[in-house]
Scaffold this active site. Structure first.
Site, PDB file in Angstrom:
ATOM      1  N   TYR A 154      48.556  31.118  47.540  1.00 38.25           N
ATOM      2  CA  TYR A 154      47.922  31.635  48.763  1.00 38.25           C
ATOM      3  C   TYR A 154      46.594  30.922  49.027  1.00 38.25           C
ATOM      4  O   TYR A 154      46.238  30.665  50.180  1.00 38.25           O
ATOM      5  CB  TYR A 154      47.717  33.154  48.658  1.00 38.25           C
ATOM      6  CG  TYR A 154      46.992  33.741  49.855  1.00 38.25           C
ATOM      7  CD1 TYR A 154      47.496  33.608  51.139  1.00 38.25           C
ATOM      8  CD2 TYR A 154      45.776  34.414  49.684  1.00 38.25           C
ATOM      9  CE1 TYR A 154      46.826  34.139  52.227  1.00 38.25           C
ATOM     10  CE2 TYR A 154      45.109  34.951  50.772  1.00 38.25           C
ATOM     11  CZ  TYR A 154      45.631  34.808  52.046  1.00 38.25           C
ATOM     12  OH  TYR A 154      44.964  35.324  53.113  1.00 38.25           O
ATOM     13  N   ARG A 161      45.671  25.581  56.056  1.00 37.85           N
ATOM     14  CA  ARG A 161      45.477  26.186  57.384  1.00 37.85           C
ATOM     15  C   ARG A 161      44.072  25.909  57.894  1.00 37.85           C
ATOM     16  O   ARG A 161      43.880  25.564  59.064  1.00 37.85           O
ATOM     17  CB  ARG A 161      45.748  27.687  57.319  1.00 37.85           C
ATOM     18  CG  ARG A 161      45.419  28.409  58.624  1.00 37.85           C
ATOM     19  CD  ARG A 161      45.827  29.868  58.600  1.00 37.85           C
ATOM     20  NE  ARG A 161      45.223  30.639  57.529  1.00 37.85           N
ATOM     21  CZ  ARG A 161      45.431  31.938  57.322  1.00 37.85           C
ATOM     22  NH1 ARG A 161      46.266  32.599  58.104  1.00 37.85           N
ATOM     23  NH2 ARG A 161      44.852  32.567  56.318  1.00 37.85           N
ATOM     24  N   TYR A 212      35.012  35.888  54.165  1.00 34.44           N
ATOM     25  CA  TYR A 212      35.152  36.350  52.782  1.00 34.44           C
ATOM     26  C   TYR A 212      34.382  35.411  51.849  1.00 34.44           C
ATOM     27  O   TYR A 212      34.379  34.188  52.065  1.00 34.44           O
ATOM     28  CB  TYR A 212      36.626  36.318  52.344  1.00 34.44           C
ATOM     29  CG  TYR A 212      37.484  37.498  52.759  1.00 34.44           C
ATOM     30  CD1 TYR A 212      36.963  38.638  53.343  1.00 34.44           C
ATOM     31  CD2 TYR A 212      38.858  37.463  52.524  1.00 34.44           C
ATOM     32  CE1 TYR A 212      37.788  39.703  53.696  1.00 34.44           C
ATOM     33  CE2 TYR A 212      39.697  38.515  52.871  1.00 34.44           C
ATOM     34  CZ  TYR A 212      39.149  39.632  53.464  1.00 34.44           C
ATOM     35  OH  TYR A 212      39.969  40.667  53.813  1.00 34.44           O
ATOM     36  N   ARG A 225      40.892  40.267  62.829  1.00 32.74           N
ATOM     37  CA  ARG A 225      41.595  41.518  62.478  1.00 32.74           C
ATOM     38  C   ARG A 225      42.558  41.965  63.563  1.00 32.74           C
ATOM     39  O   ARG A 225      43.536  42.654  63.288  1.00 32.74           O
ATOM     40  CB  ARG A 225      40.571  42.624  62.208  1.00 32.74           C
ATOM     41  CG  ARG A 225      39.657  42.349  61.024  1.00 32.74           C
ATOM     42  CD  ARG A 225      40.403  42.340  59.708  1.00 32.74           C
ATOM     43  NE  ARG A 225      39.544  41.978  58.577  1.00 32.74           N
ATOM     44  CZ  ARG A 225      39.982  41.768  57.346  1.00 32.74           C
ATOM     45  NH1 ARG A 225      41.273  41.859  57.077  1.00 32.74           N
ATOM     46  NH2 ARG A 225      39.152  41.433  56.392  1.00 32.74           N
ATOM     47  N   GLU A 326      50.759  46.471  52.901  1.00 31.58           N
ATOM     48  CA  GLU A 326      50.049  45.861  54.036  1.00 31.58           C
ATOM     49  C   GLU A 326      50.814  46.273  55.284  1.00 31.58           C
ATOM     50  O   GLU A 326      52.046  46.365  55.273  1.00 31.58           O
ATOM     51  CB  GLU A 326      50.025  44.334  53.866  1.00 31.58           C
ATOM     52  CG  GLU A 326      49.325  43.599  55.003  1.00 31.58           C
ATOM     53  CD  GLU A 326      49.132  42.101  54.715  1.00 31.58           C
ATOM     54  OE1 GLU A 326      48.764  41.751  53.577  1.00 31.58           O
ATOM     55  OE2 GLU A 326      49.380  41.305  55.631  1.00 31.58           O
TER      56      GLU A 326
HETATM   57  C1  3EB Z   1      43.262  40.874  53.962  1.00 34.00           C
HETATM   58  O1  3EB Z   1      42.760  41.704  54.708  1.00 34.00           O
HETATM   59  C2  3EB Z   1      44.720  41.070  53.600  1.00 34.00           C
HETATM   60  O2  3EB Z   1      45.971  35.008  55.361  1.00 34.00           O
HETATM   61  O3  3EB Z   1      46.660  35.221  57.413  1.00 34.00           O
HETATM   62  C3  3EB Z   1      46.053  39.963  56.020  1.00 34.00           C
HETATM   63  C4  3EB Z   1      46.361  39.340  57.234  1.00 34.00           C
HETATM   64  C5  3EB Z   1      45.819  39.196  54.905  1.00 34.00           C
HETATM   65  C6  3EB Z   1      46.436  37.951  57.317  1.00 34.00           C
HETATM   66  C7  3EB Z   1      46.291  35.698  56.328  1.00 34.00           C
HETATM   67  C8  3EB Z   1      45.914  37.791  54.991  1.00 34.00           C
HETATM   68  C9  3EB Z   1      46.210  37.180  56.197  1.00 34.00           C
HETATM   69  O4  3EB Z   1      42.633  39.903  53.517  1.00 34.00           O
HETATM   70  C10 3EB Z   1      45.514  39.845  53.597  1.00 34.00           C
END
Ligand code: 3EB
Length: 333
Positions: A154, A161, A212, A225, A326
């Site tokens: 990941y 990406r 992050y 989001r 999720e």
């Molecule tokens: C998170 O909140 C959970 O890598 O495109 C959620 C939605 C998550 C999209 C992505 C990853 C992705 O980090 C993981």
């Protein structure tokens, strides 16, 4: 158009035609008419014989928890035409484009290279089709938590990406997305695009994923989001994360409640709280680490989204080892 008005407000104020919105159905069988079909995603399903040759199809590398094949059907308000650019297959209507691409992992190419190339091909598709603005991505990665020469897959995906977005994405923040692991088949990416971008929405309870800290990998996950597109709302994959930290490790009911709190916060922040009273406008995919856990989470979901919401439960792997669930959502009135 005054720059202080949001696109929807401006449209209403100026009397411009409203945006054609996509319709979404999760179904066990295919419809008879494909003239408006933007694309079909198969879960535990190969490309059906009945699908017309031009209709885009991608087999997601994950299956419904009950093992019965399911289809995700994206339909436009106007007729569609097929469109392909390199490895990306798609179709477009007057307002929207759908596209999909398999991540073919071959010896000698790193995962980040494969992902970067796939996303660059997607941007070629976008510029060639006239639908320049991606509004929603789905990323399904096999062995998402697996190690590849010292780095989690990941994290390598995020590097690839990120490189492609740096090179080609012109939006100030990345669009809504899901990033989930699958247990079978070939990794896949699919997307929706339009002539104008969605308005990004963040969650005040969570650090933006694109900000992050590096403990989750050298490149942050690039997604917002949620996105507002006309009257529709695309909510990204949402999990039991507060700030940037996992909550309730190993506790599925508590993770479900936290995830629903996050969904509520995103919906509120999008100004769409009233949408929760419109059950039939909702479609949700629920990714479960344990395919037998559906009964544990369903009551809370039905309590929040109502009896008419479409719920598709998939056996997926969330991109952090301690997350068991999720949830993503699409709403249109
Ligand atoms: C998170 O909140 C959970 O890598 O495109 C959620 C939605 C998550 C999209 C992505 C990853 C992705 O980090 C993981």
């Amino acid at each position: 158009m005054p720059s202080s008005l949001s696109p929807q407000v401006a449209q209403q104020t100026l009397g411009l035609p409203t945006l054609g919105l996509p319709s979404l159905a999760y179904a066990r069988a295919l419809p008879a008419d494909f003239s408006h079909m933007l694309g079909v995603v198969g879960y535990g399903a190969a490309r059906p014989e009945a699908l017309p040759p031009g209709c885009p199809f991608i087999a997601a590398p994950l299956a419904p928890v009950d093992g019965v094949p399911a289809y995700e059907l994206w339909t436009a308000e106007t007729a569609v035409r097929p469109f392909a650019a390199g490895p990306v297959q798609g179709a477009y209507s007057d307002d929207l484009a759908f596209g999909c691409v398999r991540l073919e992992e071959v010896p000698g190419r790193t995962l980040e290279e494969v992902v970067e190339q796939a996303y660059l091909a997607i941007f070629d598709f976008l510029s060639g089709s006239g639908f320049a603005e991606p509004i929603r991505f789905w990323n399904y990665l096999t062995a998402i938590l697996g190690d590849d020469r010292g780095m989690e897959r990941y994290r390598r995906f995020n590097i690839g990406r990120h490189r492609a977005y740096l090179a080609r994405l012109h939006q100030a923040v990345p669009p809504a997305a899901s990033g989930v692991g699958g247990h079978e088949g070939t990794s896949a990416v699919y997307f929706l695009a339009a002539r104008e971008a969605a308005q990004p929405v963040e969650n005040p309870r969570q650090v933006s994923a694109y900000e992050y800290p590096q403990q989750y990998g050298p490149r942050s996950p690039s997604f917002s989001r949620a996105g507002i597109y006309g009257e529709a709302l695309f909510i990204s994959g949402t999990a039991s994360i507060v700030g940037h930290e996992t909550r309730h490790k190993g506790d599925l009911p508590a993770q479900t409640e936290e995830t629903l709190e996050n969904l509520r916060a995103v919906i509120n922040n999008a100004g769409q709280t009233a949408a929760l009273a419109d059950s039939q406008g909702w479609a949700l995919k629920i990714y479960l680490h344990d395919p037998l856990a559906r009964a544990l989470v369903e009551p809370a979901l039905v309590a929040m989204f109502g009896m008419a919401a479409q719920l598709l439960y998939l056996h997926g792997e969330v991109c952090r080892p301690d997350l068991l669930i999720e949830i993503e959502a699409y709403y249109r009135p």
